[in-house]
Design a protein around this motif. Structure first.
Motif, PDB file in Angstrom:
ATOM      1  N   ASP A  13      27.087  23.785  14.000  1.00 27.92           N
ATOM      2  CA  ASP A  13      27.258  22.313  14.152  1.00 27.92           C
ATOM      3  C   ASP A  13      26.467  22.174  12.407  1.00 27.92           C
ATOM      4  O   ASP A  13      25.216  22.461  12.404  1.00 27.92           O
ATOM      5  CB  ASP A  13      26.079  22.095  15.151  1.00 27.92           C
ATOM      6  N   PRO A  14      26.977  21.333  11.772  1.00 31.37           N
ATOM      7  CA  PRO A  14      26.622  20.886  10.325  1.00 31.37           C
ATOM      8  C   PRO A  14      25.368  20.467  10.272  1.00 31.37           C
ATOM      9  O   PRO A  14      24.454  20.793   9.360  1.00 31.37           O
ATOM     10  CB  PRO A  14      27.471  19.820   9.926  1.00 31.37           C
ATOM     11  N   ALA A  15      24.759  19.765  11.320  1.00 38.43           N
ATOM     12  CA  ALA A  15      23.587  18.964  11.538  1.00 38.43           C
ATOM     13  C   ALA A  15      22.262  20.127  11.755  1.00 38.43           C
ATOM     14  O   ALA A  15      21.191  19.787  11.597  1.00 38.43           O
ATOM     15  CB  ALA A  15      23.400  18.048  12.472  1.00 38.43           C
ATOM     16  N   ARG A  16      22.694  21.228  12.321  1.00 43.51           N
ATOM     17  CA  ARG A  16      21.686  22.195  12.690  1.00 43.51           C
ATOM     18  C   ARG A  16      21.951  23.423  11.886  1.00 43.51           C
ATOM     19  O   ARG A  16      21.457  24.699  12.282  1.00 43.51           O
ATOM     20  CB  ARG A  16      22.051  22.397  14.074  1.00 43.51           C
ATOM     21  N   THR A  17      22.818  23.530  10.863  1.00 39.82           N
ATOM     22  CA  THR A  17      22.803  24.842  10.208  1.00 39.82           C
ATOM     23  C   THR A  17      22.722  24.908   8.669  1.00 39.82           C
ATOM     24  O   THR A  17      22.776  23.674   8.149  1.00 39.82           O
ATOM     25  CB  THR A  17      24.627  25.176  10.358  1.00 39.82           C
ATOM     26  N   ALA A  18      22.192  25.954   8.159  1.00 37.83           N
ATOM     27  CA  ALA A  18      21.585  25.936   6.743  1.00 37.83           C
ATOM     28  C   ALA A  18      22.185  27.117   6.249  1.00 37.83           C
ATOM     29  O   ALA A  18      22.041  28.113   6.721  1.00 37.83           O
ATOM     30  CB  ALA A  18      20.231  25.788   6.702  1.00 37.83           C
ATOM     31  N   ILE A  19      22.681  26.893   4.661  1.00 41.89           N
ATOM     32  CA  ILE A  19      22.752  28.196   4.012  1.00 41.89           C
ATOM     33  C   ILE A  19      21.473  28.413   3.339  1.00 41.89           C
ATOM     34  O   ILE A  19      21.028  27.506   2.660  1.00 41.89           O
ATOM     35  CB  ILE A  19      24.042  27.678   2.997  1.00 41.89           C
ATOM     36  N   LEU A  20      21.117  29.602   3.236  1.00 38.25           N
ATOM     37  CA  LEU A  20      20.170  30.216   2.550  1.00 38.25           C
ATOM     38  C   LEU A  20      20.483  30.787   1.331  1.00 38.25           C
ATOM     39  O   LEU A  20      20.949  32.144   1.524  1.00 38.25           O
ATOM     40  CB  LEU A  20      19.037  31.041   3.465  1.00 38.25           C
ATOM     41  N   LEU A  21      20.479  30.216   0.080  1.00 37.53           N
ATOM     42  CA  LEU A  21      20.855  30.772  -1.020  1.00 37.53           C
ATOM     43  C   LEU A  21      19.609  31.397  -1.876  1.00 37.53           C
ATOM     44  O   LEU A  21      18.928  30.796  -2.346  1.00 37.53           O
ATOM     45  CB  LEU A  21      21.487  29.782  -1.822  1.00 37.53           C
ATOM     46  N   VAL A  22      19.839  32.843  -1.716  1.00 34.03           N
ATOM     47  CA  VAL A  22      18.657  33.352  -2.073  1.00 34.03           C
ATOM     48  C   VAL A  22      18.663  34.129  -3.551  1.00 34.03           C
ATOM     49  O   VAL A  22      19.713  34.733  -3.702  1.00 34.03           O
ATOM     50  CB  VAL A  22      18.332  34.828  -1.140  1.00 34.03           C
ATOM     51  N   ASP A  23      17.639  33.672  -4.181  1.00 30.90           N
ATOM     52  CA  ASP A  23      17.631  34.198  -5.825  1.00 30.90           C
ATOM     53  C   ASP A  23      19.128  34.166  -6.478  1.00 30.90           C
ATOM     54  O   ASP A  23      19.362  35.140  -7.251  1.00 30.90           O
ATOM     55  CB  ASP A  23      17.031  35.801  -5.630  1.00 30.90           C
ATOM     56  N   PRO A  24      19.483  32.897  -6.701  1.00 31.84           N
ATOM     57  CA  PRO A  24      20.695  32.958  -7.572  1.00 31.84           C
ATOM     58  C   PRO A  24      20.376  32.717  -8.965  1.00 31.84           C
ATOM     59  O   PRO A  24      20.886  31.902  -9.712  1.00 31.84           O
ATOM     60  CB  PRO A  24      21.453  31.653  -6.926  1.00 31.84           C
ATOM     61  N   TYR A  25      19.521  33.579  -9.570  1.00 37.44           N
ATOM     62  CA  TYR A  25      19.379  33.475 -10.940  1.00 37.44           C
ATOM     63  C   TYR A  25      19.979  34.305 -11.850  1.00 37.44           C
ATOM     64  O   TYR A  25      20.848  35.055 -11.574  1.00 37.44           O
ATOM     65  CB  TYR A  25      17.898  34.392 -11.066  1.00 37.44           C
ATOM     66  N   ASN A  26      19.962  33.839 -13.206  1.00 38.35           N
ATOM     67  CA  ASN A  26      20.689  34.313 -14.174  1.00 38.35           C
ATOM     68  C   ASN A  26      20.599  35.926 -14.455  1.00 38.35           C
ATOM     69  O   ASN A  26      21.542  36.600 -14.755  1.00 38.35           O
ATOM     70  CB  ASN A  26      20.579  33.728 -15.420  1.00 38.35           C
ATOM     71  N   ASP A  27      19.233  36.030 -14.024  1.00 39.43           N
ATOM     72  CA  ASP A  27      19.128  37.706 -14.238  1.00 39.43           C
ATOM     73  C   ASP A  27      19.971  38.616 -13.309  1.00 39.43           C
ATOM     74  O   ASP A  27      20.021  39.543 -13.495  1.00 39.43           O
ATOM     75  CB  ASP A  27      17.358  37.848 -14.054  1.00 39.43           C
ATOM     76  N   PHE A  28      20.126  37.806 -12.137  1.00 39.88           N
ATOM     77  CA  PHE A  28      21.141  38.763 -11.173  1.00 39.88           C
ATOM     78  C   PHE A  28      22.448  38.539 -11.291  1.00 39.88           C
ATOM     79  O   PHE A  28      23.204  39.479 -11.088  1.00 39.88           O
ATOM     80  CB  PHE A  28      20.408  38.149  -9.761  1.00 39.88           C
ATOM     81  N   LEU A  29      22.857  37.292 -11.704  1.00 35.14           N
ATOM     82  CA  LEU A  29      24.222  36.972 -11.565  1.00 35.14           C
ATOM     83  C   LEU A  29      24.983  36.724 -12.738  1.00 35.14           C
ATOM     84  O   LEU A  29      26.360  36.668 -12.827  1.00 35.14           O
ATOM     85  CB  LEU A  29      24.241  35.446 -10.670  1.00 35.14           C
ATOM     86  N   SER A  30      24.388  36.746 -13.961  1.00 33.06           N
ATOM     87  CA  SER A  30      25.041  36.303 -15.188  1.00 33.06           C
ATOM     88  C   SER A  30      25.115  37.737 -16.128  1.00 33.06           C
ATOM     89  O   SER A  30      24.114  38.342 -16.175  1.00 33.06           O
ATOM     90  CB  SER A  30      24.373  35.384 -15.852  1.00 33.06           C
ATOM     91  N   GLU A  31      26.468  37.894 -16.665  1.00 29.52           N
ATOM     92  CA  GLU A  31      26.489  38.603 -17.853  1.00 29.52           C
ATOM     93  C   GLU A  31      25.417  38.486 -18.846  1.00 29.52           C
ATOM     94  O   GLU A  31      25.160  37.340 -19.260  1.00 29.52           O
ATOM     95  CB  GLU A  31      27.852  38.763 -18.548  1.00 29.52           C
ATOM     96  N   GLY A  32      24.556  39.785 -19.178  1.00 31.65           N
ATOM     97  CA  GLY A  32      23.319  39.713 -20.074  1.00 31.65           C
ATOM     98  C   GLY A  32      21.873  39.428 -19.060  1.00 31.65           C
ATOM     99  O   GLY A  32      21.019  39.565 -19.886  1.00 31.65           O
ATOM    100  N   GLY A  33      22.052  39.145 -17.868  1.00 36.14           N
ATOM    101  CA  GLY A  33      21.074  39.358 -16.878  1.00 36.14           C
ATOM    102  C   GLY A  33      20.143  40.554 -16.880  1.00 36.14           C
ATOM    103  O   GLY A  33      20.920  41.409 -17.199  1.00 36.14           O
ATOM    104  N   LYS A  34      19.034  40.499 -16.599  1.00 37.50           N
ATOM    105  CA  LYS A  34      18.277  41.726 -16.776  1.00 37.50           C
ATOM    106  C   LYS A  34      18.560  42.768 -15.497  1.00 37.50           C
ATOM    107  O   LYS A  34      18.679  43.895 -15.700  1.00 37.50           O
ATOM    108  CB  LYS A  34      16.749  41.387 -16.498  1.00 37.50           C
TER     109      LYS A  34
END
Length: 215
Positions: A13-34
């Motif tokens: 149910d959209p009203a009772r559901t949540a996406i937990l987007l954990v740590d979407p940092y450049n250091d994790f997700l981007s070329e050049g990130g640590k």
């Protein structure tokens, strides 16, 4: 073990559901990130970035809440004088991962808060719930079902998902919307540990269909 379980009987149910987007940092997700060199092999294998885009985009289009669950961004003096920083905190103290005020400590450009998205307080260790306002913010919005995506599968995702279960939430893990330092860690997260606390372990494609059906 099958690729997924639990999803067929679950509704979001959209009203009772949540996406937990954990740590979407450049250091994790981007070329050049640590940390990108350590996660890139698995991230590229599972199509992490495209799958995160699909999950977040579908959630927003379906009216499902998106909650950013960020790790503590390193600041001068962090962890100094602590009696027992954990191994990850010790590494952060040396490498200054997710440093505040730096590119690496910013969210990836494709994952910026928008609209009614919520950014919760930063977590110091691995659980997005411990010492943050995440539980309070979710309960204020009547959320009962949480879907944990982001980094890392066997640390922050697992700890956040397990803590959510203890608090009474329905927990979904998404195999290909997370990554880890190696396939053995992904195996542990989804085949060994996840089934002990998660109500559903699925794939991005299956989740996107379920979210659309629930809208």
């Amino acid at each position: 073990m099958t690729d997924s379980y639990g999803l067929a009987g679950d509704t979001y149910d959209p009203a009772r559901t949540a996406i937990l987007l954990v740590d979407p940092y450049n250091d994790f997700l981007s070329e050049g990130g640590k940390v990108w060199p350590a996660v890139s092999r698995v991230a590229l294998e599972v199509g992490l970035l495209d799958n995160l885009r699909a999950v977040v985009g579908t959630a927003r289009a379906s009216g499902v809440g998106v909650f950013f669950v960020p790790h503590r961004r390193w600041r001068e003096g962090d962890y100094e004088g602590w009696d027992h920083p954990n191994p990850t905190q010790q590494r952060i103290r040396q490498s200054h991962t997710f440093a505040f005020g730096t590119w690496g400590g910013e969210f990836h450009p494709d994952f910026q808060p928008a609209g009614s998205d919520v950014v919760v307080k930063e977590h110091w260790a691995q659980s997005g719930f411990a010492n943050t306002d995440l539980d309070f913010r979710l309960k204020q919005r009547g959320v009962t079902h949480v879907i944990a995506v982001g980094l890392l599968a066997n640390t922050c995702i697992e700890s956040t998902g397990r803590f959510a279960m203890e608090l009474g939430y329905h927990v979904t893990l998404v195999r290909d919307a997370t990554a880890a330092f190696g396939p053995e860690m992904m195996h542990a997260a989804h085949e060994l540990n996840g089934p002990t606390f998660a109500h559903s372990i699925t794939t991005t494609g299956e989740l996107v269909r379920a979210l659309k059906n629930g809208a």
